[in-house]
Design a protein around this motif. Structure first.
Motif, mmCIF file in Angstrom:
data_model
loop_
_atom_site.group_PDB
_atom_site.id
_atom_site.type_symbol
_atom_site.label_atom_id
_atom_site.label_comp_id
_atom_site.label_asym_id
_atom_site.label_seq_id
_atom_site.Cartn_x
_atom_site.Cartn_y
_atom_site.Cartn_z
ATOM 1 N N GLU A 46 10.280 -8.790 -19.024
ATOM 2 C CA GLU A 46 10.213 -7.385 -19.393
ATOM 3 C C GLU A 46 9.029 -7.119 -20.306
ATOM 4 O O GLU A 46 8.568 -7.980 -21.057
ATOM 5 N N ILE A 47 8.534 -5.886 -20.251
ATOM 6 C CA ILE A 47 7.439 -5.456 -21.109
ATOM 7 C C ILE A 47 7.947 -5.293 -22.536
ATOM 8 O O ILE A 47 8.984 -4.683 -22.776
ATOM 9 N N SER A 48 7.229 -5.845 -23.482
ATOM 10 C CA SER A 48 7.567 -5.664 -24.888
ATOM 11 C C SER A 48 6.525 -4.773 -25.542
ATOM 12 O O SER A 48 5.490 -4.464 -24.964
ATOM 13 N N MET A 49 6.770 -4.390 -26.760
ATOM 14 C CA MET A 49 5.860 -3.488 -27.471
ATOM 15 C C MET A 49 4.503 -4.142 -27.723
ATOM 16 O O MET A 49 3.511 -3.463 -27.903
ATOM 17 N N ASN A 50 4.480 -5.471 -27.699
ATOM 18 C CA ASN A 50 3.229 -6.179 -27.990
ATOM 19 C C ASN A 50 2.427 -6.504 -26.735
ATOM 20 O O ASN A 50 1.343 -7.063 -26.816
ATOM 21 N N ASP A 51 2.994 -6.165 -25.574
ATOM 22 C CA ASP A 51 2.312 -6.476 -24.325
ATOM 23 C C ASP A 51 1.300 -5.403 -23.974
ATOM 24 O O ASP A 51 1.562 -4.214 -24.126
ATOM 25 N N ASP A 52 0.144 -5.847 -23.487
ATOM 26 C CA ASP A 52 -0.884 -4.923 -23.021
ATOM 27 C C ASP A 52 -0.877 -4.964 -21.492
ATOM 28 O O ASP A 52 -1.568 -5.759 -20.875
ATOM 29 N N ILE A 53 -0.036 -4.105 -20.897
ATOM 30 C CA ILE A 53 0.161 -4.134 -19.448
ATOM 31 C C ILE A 53 -0.370 -2.855 -18.828
ATOM 32 O O ILE A 53 -0.083 -1.758 -19.286
ATOM 33 N N ASP A 54 -1.126 -3.030 -17.747
ATOM 34 C CA ASP A 54 -1.624 -1.886 -16.995
ATOM 35 C C ASP A 54 -0.572 -1.464 -15.985
ATOM 36 O O ASP A 54 -0.321 -2.157 -15.009
ATOM 37 N N ILE A 55 0.097 -0.351 -16.231
ATOM 38 C CA ILE A 55 1.169 0.101 -15.344
ATOM 39 C C ILE A 55 0.763 1.362 -14.607
ATOM 40 O O ILE A 55 1.582 2.124 -14.155
ATOM 41 N N GLU A 56 -0.537 1.576 -14.483
ATOM 42 C CA GLU A 56 -1.025 2.751 -13.788
ATOM 43 C C GLU A 56 -0.607 2.729 -12.328
ATOM 44 O O GLU A 56 -0.736 1.719 -11.643
ATOM 45 N N GLY A 57 -0.097 3.818 -11.849
ATOM 46 C CA GLY A 57 0.329 3.906 -10.448
ATOM 47 C C GLY A 57 -0.877 3.901 -9.530
ATOM 48 O O GLY A 57 -1.979 4.287 -9.887
ATOM 49 N N VAL A 58 -0.660 3.461 -8.307
ATOM 50 C CA VAL A 58 -1.716 3.361 -7.320
ATOM 51 C C VAL A 58 -1.313 4.141 -6.086
ATOM 52 O O VAL A 58 -0.186 4.057 -5.633
ATOM 53 N N VAL A 59 -2.237 4.879 -5.548
ATOM 54 C CA VAL A 59 -1.991 5.604 -4.301
ATOM 55 C C VAL A 59 -2.966 5.114 -3.266
ATOM 56 O O VAL A 59 -4.180 5.114 -3.492
ATOM 57 N N TYR A 60 -2.443 4.649 -2.150
ATOM 58 C CA TYR A 60 -3.309 4.157 -1.080
ATOM 59 C C TYR A 60 -3.885 5.318 -0.298
ATOM 60 O O TYR A 60 -3.200 6.289 -0.020
ATOM 61 N N GLU A 61 -5.117 5.166 0.080
ATOM 62 C CA GLU A 61 -5.757 6.185 0.910
ATOM 63 C C GLU A 61 -5.479 5.899 2.363
ATOM 64 O O GLU A 61 -5.269 4.774 2.753
ATOM 65 N N LEU A 99 6.737 -7.702 0.831
ATOM 66 C CA LEU A 99 6.131 -6.400 0.558
ATOM 67 C C LEU A 99 5.776 -6.256 -0.918
ATOM 68 O O LEU A 99 4.725 -5.698 -1.260
ATOM 69 N N ALA A 100 6.638 -6.754 -1.802
ATOM 70 C CA ALA A 100 6.335 -6.684 -3.241
ATOM 71 C C ALA A 100 5.056 -7.458 -3.563
ATOM 72 O O ALA A 100 4.196 -6.990 -4.324
ATOM 73 N N ASN A 101 4.905 -8.635 -2.978
ATOM 74 C CA ASN A 101 3.709 -9.440 -3.206
ATOM 75 C C ASN A 101 2.480 -8.769 -2.604
ATOM 76 O O ASN A 101 1.402 -8.745 -3.213
ATOM 77 N N TYR A 102 2.625 -8.201 -1.413
ATOM 78 C CA TYR A 102 1.497 -7.540 -0.758
ATOM 79 C C TYR A 102 1.014 -6.336 -1.567
ATOM 80 O O TYR A 102 -0.184 -6.153 -1.767
ATOM 81 N N PHE A 103 1.951 -5.535 -2.051
ATOM 82 C CA PHE A 103 1.561 -4.342 -2.803
ATOM 83 C C PHE A 103 0.962 -4.702 -4.157
ATOM 84 O O PHE A 103 0.132 -3.968 -4.682
ATOM 85 N N SER A 124 2.196 4.074 -1.689
ATOM 86 C CA SER A 124 1.469 4.200 -0.429
ATOM 87 C C SER A 124 1.639 5.592 0.160
ATOM 88 O O SER A 124 2.730 6.164 0.121
ATOM 89 N N LYS A 125 0.557 6.108 0.698
ATOM 90 C CA LYS A 125 0.683 7.331 1.482
ATOM 91 C C LYS A 125 1.342 6.980 2.807
ATOM 92 O O LYS A 125 1.002 5.980 3.434
ATOM 93 N N ILE A 126 2.273 7.799 3.237
ATOM 94 C CA ILE A 126 3.076 7.446 4.408
ATOM 95 C C ILE A 126 2.806 8.371 5.588
ATOM 96 O O ILE A 126 3.710 8.705 6.346
ATOM 97 N N PHE A 127 1.548 8.775 5.747
ATOM 98 C CA PHE A 127 1.204 9.605 6.895
ATOM 99 C C PHE A 127 1.437 8.857 8.200
ATOM 100 O O PHE A 127 1.679 9.464 9.242
#
Length: 388
Positions: free
Chosen positions: A373-388, A135-139, A192-195
């Motif tokens: 782990e994320i360090s101060m020098n890392d440029d990581i996109d950690i924006e949350g995602v919501v599935y429709e 599931l972690a890989n799929y998401f 994920s939306k869990i409807f």
């Protein structure tokens, strides 16, 4: 082509891993082995003419478990993901093999084990481990896709349903419910939306109730839990004996010798009721020590999950922490008579090669996640995602 299955610059990476997680894992395992030694000697002598029978078997399984610990702590995440389809296929194949005559082992109407040479294996423990990685890989793959239900959530729901169903078919209701709940939690934390959960639960809940009433031993567990002061020599004997052992421990415990009289009154204490042996030997002070270690393990594990660079490492680390800690709390609640008997083992403690194998593998993955782990020098996109 330069291909390596371990992280680049391993010496540098190993310095960054969470040493406390390694120490906590080893400490919990060590306490578990000590408790198994204290609890299982009498039963091992009576049943197998060897007081160290369960200790020896657990030590062999632990050696293999620490090998998995090292594998999942050192292999890079991409390599782990490449092997995931194989792991899913193997876990499902082994689950099917529980029904093959001569290979599958039936106990009390349940087919949960298979013969592997000189030992046995419980496939549901592997399914419990693999479903978190899957599931972690799929998401992670779907993190940038905002699309319809059938293209995002449905495939993961289907595979999860198949994996949980493989455990249900083995008549392991408690583990199947636990794995299903763990999968649902991972769907939620992934955004994920869990409807879809409403129609699924409208089917699952009645079926679960039906399974309980179809099997007399499951119904007896509910009856015994609802009336704990009755059936003390039948349905509630294990819980009653465990309470006596816990009470006999007092605050400081009975030590290695005097406490054995109470411990030996609990049938197969080396399995699901092993925590009663720890409490009788070490007392409530031992309970405090255990919960301090478990809380520290949960804290460091969740820290790794929240600070991991990749979505895969983050979700999987969260799943493994929740799995180990929740199983621990559930098992102790059963021993204390707070919830009905579930058959869920106590991670790091309960005798059982399959359980210790994948508990240590899970702990190894957490160590791996701590190296990313994320360090101060890392440029990581950690924006949350919501599935429709």
């Amino acid at each position: 082509m330069n291909f390596s299955i371990v992280a680049d610059k391993p010496l540098e990476k190993y310095k960054k891993c969470d040493i406390s997680l390694i120490l906590l894992s080893v400490l919990l395992w060590g306490i578990g082995m000590f408790t198994l030694y204290v609890c299982s000697g009498n039963y091992g002598e009576r049943a197998f003419n060897d007081s160290l029978y369960f200790v020896k078997r657990q030590m062999i399984s632990s050696c293999l478990g620490f090998m998995l610990f090292i594998v999942f702590a050192t292999f890079n995440m991409d390599t782990i993901k490449k092997f995931l389809p194989l792991l899913v296929a193997i876990s499902l194949l082994l689950s099917v093999m529980t029904f093959v005559p001569g290979i599958g082992i039936e106990r009390n109407g349940a087919r949960r084990w298979i013969r592997l040479g000189f030992t046995t294996f419980q496939p549901s423990e592997m399914v419990k481990f693999v479903i978190v990685l899957y599931l972690a890989n799929y998401f992670e793959k779907q993190a940038k896709i905002v699309d319809s239900f059938d293209k995002t959530v449905f495939p993961a729901v289907l595979i999860s349903f198949i994996m949980v169903g493989s455990i249900v078919m083995q008549s392991d209701m408690s583990t199947s419910v636990f794995v299903a709940a763990l999968a649902i939690l991972l769907f939620i934390v992934s955004g994920s939306k869990i409807f879809w959960l409403v129609p699924v639960m409208s089917i699952v809940v009645p079926l679960s109730a039906l399974f309980v009433f179809l099997e007399p031993y499951r119904l007896n567990r509910i009856i015994g839990f609802l009336d704990q002061d009755s059936y003390l020599q039948t349905l509630n004997y294990q819980t009653y004996a465990a309470r006596k052992a816990i009470s006999a421990g007092g605050f400081w415990g009975q030590g290695l010798g005097a406490g054995l009289s109470r411990i030996n009154s609990i049938p197969e204490i080396q399995s699901d009721y092993i925590f009663a042996g720890w409490v009788e030997s070490m007392g409530y002070f031992g309970v405090l020590i255990y919960f301090v270690l478990l809380i520290l393990f949960a804290w460091r594990g969740l820290h790794c999950a929240l600070t991991a660079k990749t979505r895969f490492a983050s979700i999987a680390a969260f799943g493994f922490v929740v799995s180990i800690v929740t199983q621990s709390v559930m098992n102790i609640a059963v021993v204390g008579g707070v919830i009905p008997t579930t058959g869920i083992p106590l991670p790091f403690f309960s005798s059982g090669g399959s359980s210790i194998l994948f508990t240590l593998a899970s702990a190894g993955f957490l160590v791996n996640a701590s190296r990313n782990e994320i360090s101060m020098n890392d440029d990581i996109d950690i924006e949350g995602v919501v599935y429709e």
